[in-house]
Design an enzyme around this catalytic site. Sequence first.
Site, PDB file in Angstrom:
ATOM      1  N   CYS A 179      44.904 -17.836  15.077  1.00 34.90           N
ATOM      2  CA  CYS A 179      44.801 -17.350  16.454  1.00 34.90           C
ATOM      3  C   CYS A 179      45.952 -16.387  16.713  1.00 34.90           C
ATOM      4  O   CYS A 179      47.117 -16.704  16.448  1.00 34.90           O
ATOM      5  CB  CYS A 179      44.864 -18.527  17.425  1.00 34.90           C
ATOM      6  SG  CYS A 179      44.875 -18.041  19.164  1.00 34.90           S
ATOM      7  N   CYS A 239      48.467 -18.082  19.500  1.00 28.13           N
ATOM      8  CA  CYS A 239      49.301 -19.272  19.265  1.00 28.13           C
ATOM      9  C   CYS A 239      49.539 -19.587  17.792  1.00 28.13           C
ATOM     10  O   CYS A 239      50.221 -20.552  17.475  1.00 28.13           O
ATOM     11  CB  CYS A 239      48.712 -20.485  19.976  1.00 28.13           C
ATOM     12  SG  CYS A 239      47.207 -21.123  19.207  1.00 28.13           S
ATOM     13  N   CYS A 295      26.754  -7.794  11.761  1.00 27.41           N
ATOM     14  CA  CYS A 295      26.799  -7.690  13.220  1.00 27.41           C
ATOM     15  C   CYS A 295      27.991  -6.869  13.720  1.00 27.41           C
ATOM     16  O   CYS A 295      28.051  -6.503  14.885  1.00 27.41           O
ATOM     17  CB  CYS A 295      26.821  -9.076  13.856  1.00 27.41           C
ATOM     18  SG  CYS A 295      28.272 -10.051  13.432  1.00 27.41           S
ATOM     19  N   CYS A 326      40.032 -21.086  21.073  1.00 30.38           N
ATOM     20  CA  CYS A 326      41.040 -21.797  20.296  1.00 30.38           C
ATOM     21  C   CYS A 326      41.331 -23.121  20.994  1.00 30.38           C
ATOM     22  O   CYS A 326      41.583 -23.150  22.201  1.00 30.38           O
ATOM     23  CB  CYS A 326      42.310 -20.948  20.203  1.00 30.38           C
ATOM     24  SG  CYS A 326      43.709 -21.800  19.446  1.00 30.38           S
ATOM     25  N   CYS A 335      45.270 -23.106  22.490  1.00 31.73           N
ATOM     26  CA  CYS A 335      45.719 -22.292  23.627  1.00 31.73           C
ATOM     27  C   CYS A 335      44.593 -21.828  24.537  1.00 31.73           C
ATOM     28  O   CYS A 335      44.824 -21.143  25.519  1.00 31.73           O
ATOM     29  CB  CYS A 335      46.530 -21.098  23.126  1.00 31.73           C
ATOM     30  SG  CYS A 335      45.545 -19.856  22.246  1.00 31.73           S
ATOM     31  N   HIS A 348      39.950 -17.038  24.238  1.00 25.82           N
ATOM     32  CA  HIS A 348      38.580 -16.665  23.880  1.00 25.82           C
ATOM     33  C   HIS A 348      38.610 -16.012  22.507  1.00 25.82           C
ATOM     34  O   HIS A 348      39.415 -15.116  22.252  1.00 25.82           O
ATOM     35  CB  HIS A 348      38.017 -15.685  24.917  1.00 25.82           C
ATOM     36  CG  HIS A 348      36.704 -15.091  24.538  1.00 25.82           C
ATOM     37  ND1 HIS A 348      35.525 -15.786  24.648  1.00 25.82           N
ATOM     38  CD2 HIS A 348      36.390 -13.875  24.039  1.00 25.82           C
ATOM     39  CE1 HIS A 348      34.525 -15.005  24.246  1.00 25.82           C
ATOM     40  NE2 HIS A 348      35.035 -13.840  23.865  1.00 25.82           N
ATOM     41  N   ASP A 390      22.185 -18.786  13.734  1.00 24.19           N
ATOM     42  CA  ASP A 390      21.482 -17.970  12.737  1.00 24.19           C
ATOM     43  C   ASP A 390      22.341 -17.676  11.505  1.00 24.19           C
ATOM     44  O   ASP A 390      22.197 -16.645  10.869  1.00 24.19           O
ATOM     45  CB  ASP A 390      20.999 -16.663  13.369  1.00 24.19           C
ATOM     46  CG  ASP A 390      22.132 -15.808  13.917  1.00 24.19           C
ATOM     47  OD1 ASP A 390      23.317 -16.205  13.828  1.00 24.19           O
ATOM     48  OD2 ASP A 390      21.833 -14.721  14.449  1.00 24.19           O
ATOM     49  N   ARG A 441      26.733 -19.186  12.855  1.00 26.09           N
ATOM     50  CA  ARG A 441      27.462 -17.925  12.707  1.00 26.09           C
ATOM     51  C   ARG A 441      28.501 -17.853  13.812  1.00 26.09           C
ATOM     52  O   ARG A 441      28.182 -17.576  14.960  1.00 26.09           O
ATOM     53  CB  ARG A 441      26.521 -16.730  12.779  1.00 26.09           C
ATOM     54  CG  ARG A 441      27.254 -15.377  12.765  1.00 26.09           C
ATOM     55  CD  ARG A 441      26.295 -14.199  12.682  1.00 26.09           C
ATOM     56  NE  ARG A 441      25.280 -14.209  13.709  1.00 26.09           N
ATOM     57  CZ  ARG A 441      25.331 -13.500  14.846  1.00 26.09           C
ATOM     58  NH1 ARG A 441      26.352 -12.723  15.120  1.00 26.09           N
ATOM     59  NH2 ARG A 441      24.336 -13.582  15.717  1.00 26.09           N
TER      60      ARG A 441
END
Length: 134
Positions: A48, A51, A66, A97, A100, A103, A110, A118
Amino acid sequence: MTKKPKTLEEWQAQLTPEQFYVCRLQGTEHPFSGKYFKVPANPGVYHCVACDSPLFETSTQFEAGCGWPSFYQPIRPNAVEEREDLSHHMHRVEVVCSQCQSHLGHVFPDGPPPTGLRYCINSVALNFVESKKV
């Protein structure tokens, strides 16, 4: 001793503007723009960016096409948390996470075996630490 959560102002001082936008404001980077969307040649662990908690191993990373780094499972079950996300008129599962609450991205059903999942993660939310050769 309980850790006091950081304020948005503290996060903004710690993170770059792009990291802050993704990690604290639930933004996303443009597909194929992040530095980690391709599986690296050398093994390692993604941490992350906020953190430094270990999140994903390259052994579980795959080319999903993707435009974001994709993994079929986190490094350990409690490394990330999943939350319902109804933003943008869609029903998705957000990945944060567990340490912390930053996002990271979203998880979709899929992916490849063995999990069929995924984990589609923003590069800007990650730091790659290459494994040392022994």
